[in-house]
Design an enzyme around this catalytic site. Structure first.
Site, PDB file in Angstrom:
ATOM      1  N   PRO A 262       0.837  -1.216   0.000  1.00 27.14           N
ATOM      2  CA  PRO A 262       0.000   0.000   0.000  1.00 27.14           C
ATOM      3  C   PRO A 262       0.861   1.251   0.000  1.00 27.14           C
ATOM      4  O   PRO A 262       1.887   1.329   0.685  1.00 27.14           O
ATOM      5  CB  PRO A 262      -0.804  -0.129   1.303  1.00 27.14           C
ATOM      6  CG  PRO A 262      -0.770  -1.574   1.652  1.00 27.14           C
ATOM      7  CD  PRO A 262       0.541  -2.093   1.153  1.00 27.14           C
ATOM      8  N   GLY A 263       0.436   2.245  -0.764  1.00 26.15           N
ATOM      9  CA  GLY A 263       1.121   3.527  -0.782  1.00 26.15           C
ATOM     10  C   GLY A 263       2.243   3.652  -1.769  1.00 26.15           C
ATOM     11  O   GLY A 263       2.902   4.695  -1.826  1.00 26.15           O
ATOM     12  N   THR A 264       2.510   2.618  -2.571  1.00 26.58           N
ATOM     13  CA  THR A 264       3.621   2.685  -3.519  1.00 26.58           C
ATOM     14  C   THR A 264       3.242   3.377  -4.818  1.00 26.58           C
ATOM     15  O   THR A 264       4.120   3.640  -5.643  1.00 26.58           O
ATOM     16  CB  THR A 264       4.137   1.271  -3.831  1.00 26.58           C
ATOM     17  OG1 THR A 264       3.030   0.429  -4.197  1.00 26.58           O
ATOM     18  CG2 THR A 264       4.829   0.675  -2.616  1.00 26.58           C
ATOM     19  N   GLU A 482      18.628   4.412  26.343  1.00 29.97           N
ATOM     20  CA  GLU A 482      18.858   4.900  24.984  1.00 29.97           C
ATOM     21  C   GLU A 482      20.345   4.935  24.644  1.00 29.97           C
ATOM     22  O   GLU A 482      20.742   4.598  23.518  1.00 29.97           O
ATOM     23  CB  GLU A 482      18.228   6.289  24.809  1.00 29.97           C
ATOM     24  CG  GLU A 482      16.738   6.343  25.058  1.00 29.97           C
ATOM     25  CD  GLU A 482      15.963   5.398  24.160  1.00 29.97           C
ATOM     26  OE1 GLU A 482      16.458   5.048  23.072  1.00 29.97           O
ATOM     27  OE2 GLU A 482      14.858   4.990  24.553  1.00 29.97           O
TER      28      GLU A 482
END
Length: 733
Positions: A262-264, A482
């Site tokens: 999706p979204g390509t 972190e």
């Protein structure tokens, strides 16, 4: 037969005219039938009500009532032979059972009330209606009534003709049906509700038709999909210049399937085809074929291809074809709506002539669920993969989306393209828009590099929480967590460089994060060492919690999940386990959606696979612990600076480790690789080329490596008994 057909003139629209006449005749027949049914039902109900309260008198009794002055009024019924009699007050009537009825007056609705005694002697009231059938002519009856004081309520009217009665009863129905037919026909021409053959537009295809550049999108608006554009450009050229292909016997491909995550840009490519082609372009979604009525989907497929054949050459685009193209199985019955729609689509794709120039484009992100009959050559001849763009594709996509954006001079789209490895075109468009919105919020008229990279962080981590308050212990715990990720990534050879470390809480549930910049474009091919390094970096946060704080928190849950997924893929799919080796234990199920897979092994094998995954995780965790113990002093310095600044860059962390002043680092987005020669990426070329262009073929012969030489024995070995001994090996050059 053929000669007779030739002699008959072919009138345009003849069949359509015959169909209209048949429709009119059908309307008239239905109107007559409905009128007869309603008239019969009305008369039956009226007669039933009348018979329940009506009393018939013989005509002689009626004449006797006239002579005795017991009649108040007489009315003619619709039937001219029936007389309705209204007696005067006090009139008594005795029926055949001996019950005597006495008129006592009228109610509010004009009904005449009669009083009688029931079998138990109780007085009750009822309504009666007296009538008689006259045996003389109407004129004689009227003359007799005029000689008395009886009131004539209805003057005699001659009966209406039968033809007029039929017209009065049927004409309203005909007018209503004709008006409805004309209204539906008009709305069908306007593309609305549909005509008589398709009430409500149920069987009509709702395809949008685009001509030339009405979509506003061309191939210039699509970047990062050069291979797909090349295949589609060939199809468009075939439609425009079919002669140069048919000269050598080439046939026009019937269909092309656009497959990708999706979204390509699958739908965007289809719109670009509409902008590039000078032929009609039909666009429809797979869900538009589905209705609650059985057979509607198949009817809409027929209508779509019928309309396309009228304006051929043309292009038909079906988005989300997996809605109607799912694989058929025995669980569904023969009357299933989806299966009928698929069967009709298969029949239509086989039926149209490829020389007419009808091209079918379809898009899906679930090719594994499509029916095999739909994917065979002759229906969808091409499968065009619209995959995630590589580094060159992301750079070109960013250039397309920033054409109308005012950029500052410090903007370097190559850095943004490197930071967005794995993003699709829709992600990059959203990133550029968020950067522009951020620039407006900051009161700037230009989008800077800081806006672009901050927008990328906004997408992956959300916005900063302004009102969050952490205790000193929590801040210290988050800082060590972190920095543990960053220190493990910095000290390993195959890990990605660190760009940013922050302990500012964000809206997507994280109290802080470490941003790693991907090295070049390694999103497809990964070595075992790189995967092990990635797992080790994920384990760095939990390792720091135990090494320094001697505790564990739930903040490492996402890290553990990511590391477990990588290790499980290594064992189940990549063949990187010592125990199972080159054995596939799982297969990919949804390649372009969530990327999940299903197990293809026995339960005991899956249990052993879990043990192999645990061994990989334990090994990487021990490596992370050893790295942090060896660099504990440097980690404490970085944590102290991070607690003061809350957000630092990878270059600032390197400066602290190397004993330099971190305040002298000017680049707000410098990574741990910035200190090396070559600037931001030492291996990054000035001009980004597609990966395929970097592969060079050579024709030189490659010699095999020399085998190690054995030392010559001091004594000559004895010959074997069969005399077939080998001579000593000669030294090689």
């Amino acid at each position: 037969m053929d000669q007779n057909n030739k002699n008959k003139p072919n009138k345009p629209g003849g069949s359509k005219s015959n169909g209209n006449w048949r429709g009119v005749i059908s309307l008239i027949c239905w109107a007559v039938l409905l009128t007869a049914i309603f008239s019969f039902a009305g008369n039956y109900m009226s007669n039933s009500v009348r018979q329940s309260s009506s009393v018939e008198l013989v005509y002689g009794d009626f004449l006797a009532m006239l002579e005795d002055s017991q009649t108040e009024a007489v009315a003619f019924d619709k039937d001219e032979s029936i007389l309705i009699i209204t007696p005067k007050d006090g009139y008594t009537y005795t029926d055949s059972q001996g019950v005597t009825y006495t008129k006592t007056g009228e109610d509010d609705r004009g009904n005449i009330i009669y009083t009688y005694l029931n079998p138990i002697g109780k007085e009750q009231q009822t309504t009666l209606r007296f009538f008689t059938v006259q045996t003389e002519s109407n004129d004689a009856t009227i003359a007799r009534l005029e000689n008395t004081d009886v009131q004539i309520l209805t003057e005699y009217e001659p009966p209406m003709s039968t033809l007029m009665l039929i017209l009065i009863n049927i004409l309203p129905f005909i007018i209503i049906l004709l008006v409805m037919s004309l209204l539906m026909s008009w709305m069908a021409k306007k593309g609305g509700m549909g005509g008589i053959g398709g009430i409500g537009g149920v069987g009509k295809a709702n395809a949008k038709v685009y001509m030339e550049k009405q979509t506003g999108v061309t191939f210039a608006d699509v970047a990062g999909q050069d291979e797909a554009k090349e295949s589609l450009t060939e199809i468009i050229d075939f439609l425009h210049n079919p002669g140069k292909y048919t000269e050598i016997g080439a046939k026009l491909p019937k269909g092309a399937l656009l497959v990708g995550p999706p979204g390509t840009g699958k739908t965007l490519l289809a719109k670009a085809v509409a902008g590039e082609a000078n032929v009609p372009f039909f666009s429809i979604s797979g869900s538009d074929f589905v209705e609650m009525f059985v057979g509607v989907g198949a009817s809409r497929v027929r209508d779509l291809f019928k309309e396309a054949s009228k304006v051929a050459p043309c292009i038909v685009f079906i988005d989300e074809i997996d809605t109607i193209g799912k694989s058929r199985d025995n669980r569904m019955g023969g009357n299933d709506e989806r299966e009928q729609t698929l069967n009709q689509l298969l029949a239509e794709m086989d039926g149209f002539d490829p020389t007419k120039g009808i091209i079918l484009l379809a898009a899906t992100n679930r090719p594994e669920v499509l029916d095999q009959a739909l994917l065979r050559p002759g229906r969808f001849d091409r499968r065009i993969i619209i995959d995630r763009p590589n580094l060159a594709g992301r750079l070109a996509t960013l250039q397309v989306h920033t054409r109308n954006i005012k950029l500052a001079e410090d903007v370097n789209l190559k850095k943004v393209a490197l930071a967005t490895a794995g993003c699709v075109g829709a992600d990059l468009a959203n990133l550029v828009n968020e950067a522009a919105l951020r620039a407006v919020r900051k009161g700037r008229r230009l989008v800077t590099q800081e806006d672009l990279l901050a927008a990328f962080e906004l997408v992956i981590a959300g916005t900063e929480k302004k009102g969050s308050v952490l205790t000193e212990f929590e801040k210290k715990l988050v800082a060590y967590h972190e920095v543990g990720h960053a220190m493990v990534a910095y000290k390993q050879k195959n890990s990605e460089p660190v760009q940013k470390i922050t302990i500012v809480p964000h809206t997507q549930g994280s109290l802080g994060y470490t941003l790693l910049m991907p090295e070049e474009d390694k999103t497809e091919l990964r070595t075992k060492d790189e995967l092990m390094a990635k797992i080790t970096v994920s384990m760095g946060g939990r390792a720091a919690e135990e090494v320094v704080m001697n505790t564990m928190t739930n903040g490492a849950s996402q890290d553990i999940q990511d590391a477990t997924n990588v290790a499980r893929n290594m064992v189940a799919m990549f063949g990187m386990s010592d125990e199972f080796g080159m054995m596939a234990l799982a297969s990919r199920r949804n390649q372009y959606l969530d990327g999940g897979y299903g197990m293809d092994c026995a339960q005991d094998t899956a249990a052993r696979m879990d043990q192999a995954v645990k061994e990989i995780l334990d090994k990487c965790y021990q490596t992370a612990v050893e790295i942090l113990k060896e660099n504990r002093e440097d980690m404490d310095k970085v944590v102290a600076y991070l607690l003061e600044k809350e957000t630092i860059t990878g270059a600032e962390m390197v400066a602290i480790i190397e004993g330099r002043d971190p305040e002298l680092v000017e680049d707000a987005y410098a990574s741990t690789r910035a200190r090396e020669e070559g600037g931001f990426r030492p291996s990054q070329p000035e001009v980004i080329e597609a990966p395929a262009k970097k592969v060079h073929m050579i024709s030189q012969k490659i010699e095999a490596p020399e085998a190690p030489q054995e030392e010559a024995p001091t004594e000559t070995p004895a010959e074997p008994e069969n005399g077939a001994g080998e001579s000593p090996e000669e030294p090689k050059e």
